[in-house]
Design an enzyme around this catalytic site. Structure first.
Site, PDB file in Angstrom:
ATOM      1  N   HIS A  58       0.836  -1.203   0.000  1.00  0.00           N
ATOM      2  CA  HIS A  58       0.000   0.000   0.000  1.00  0.00           C
ATOM      3  C   HIS A  58       0.875   1.259   0.000  1.00  0.00           C
ATOM      4  CE1 HIS A  58      -3.576   2.394   1.464  1.00  0.00           C
ATOM      5  NE2 HIS A  58      -2.592   3.163   1.884  1.00  0.00           N
ATOM      6  N   GLU A  59       1.838   1.310   0.911  1.00  0.00           N
ATOM      7  CA  GLU A  59       2.677   2.501   1.033  1.00  0.00           C
ATOM      8  C   GLU A  59       3.603   2.677  -0.166  1.00  0.00           C
ATOM      9  OE1 GLU A  59       2.080   4.721   3.171  1.00  0.00           O
ATOM     10  OE2 GLU A  59       0.789   3.581   4.527  1.00  0.00           O
ATOM     11  N   HIS A  62       1.722   4.289  -3.065  1.00  0.00           N
ATOM     12  CA  HIS A  62       1.673   5.753  -2.924  1.00  0.00           C
ATOM     13  C   HIS A  62       2.996   6.381  -3.358  1.00  0.00           C
ATOM     14  CE1 HIS A  62      -2.160   6.119  -0.946  1.00  0.00           C
ATOM     15  NE2 HIS A  62      -1.799   5.489   0.151  1.00  0.00           N
TER      16      HIS A  62
END
Length: 198
Positions: A58-59, A62
């Protein structure tokens, strides 16, 4: 730059370790009867694998989208809130996780762009990664009937849904402000996945 990237790796590793411990404690059983540390330790490798995708994936989504759009971005752990990922499971039996986030420079390093469009792509990247992993996990669950892939899919679906809530500082707040139609679509997909895996 090297020192910043080194610190980012340290922050990610510590965040992953703390979250793994917190989720393993929460999953270990009935807290009223006392914590079974042997079960916690046995769960940790499986939880770490899932969080490697659900959290780190997820990170990184980004960060990589922000970098491709010309921004400087890196993950930073929140060392004030990170301990709550262990304290809440120990006291209440559930995980409250705010381990940190990718910090994006407000200024583009190169090229010109549309700030509203950029905000959508950067914010949407994390939940979209979780949705993709949840669908992958659901496919593997269908093929293998393994509880592990159910857990993998469910955690990713739940994190997508949670992060898409239209509340600051969650991703959903930025997505709905930059593209409300896409927010509805993404939220609906995440909600259906959570419902399917409940």
């Amino acid at each position: 730059m090297y020192e910043e990237r080194r610190q980012e790796l340290i922050d990610m590793a510590i965040s992953l370790l703390v979250l793994t411990l917190g989720f393993s404690i929460a999953l270990s059983g009935d807290m009223a009867r006392g914590l079974n540390w042997a079960r916690v330790l046995s769960l940790m490798p499986y939880v770490a694998f899932v969080l490697l995708f659900a959290f780190i994936g997820h990170e990184l989504a980004h960060r990589e989208v922000a970098k491709r759009l010309g921004y400087f971005a890196m993950y930073k752990a929140d060392y004030y809130l990170l301990p709550l990922a262990i304290i809440f499971p120990l006291l209440f039996g559930f995980v409250f996780a705010a381990p940190g986030s990718v910090v994006v420079s407000p200024y583009r390093l190169y090229r010109q762009g549309d700030e509203k469009r950029d905000m959508f792509f950067i914010a949407a990247a994390g939940p979209l990664a979780n949705i993709a992993f949840a669908i992958l996990g659901l496919a593997l669950l269908t093929a293998t009937q393994s509880y592990f892939w159910h857990f993998f899919a469910y955690i990713n679906a739940w994190l997508a849904l949670f992060n898409l809530l239209p509340l600051p500082p969650l991703d959903g707040n930025k997505v709905i402000r930059s593209n409300p139609v896409m927010w509805v679509l993404m939220f609906a997909i995440a909600a259906v996945l959570v419902w399917r895996l409940w």
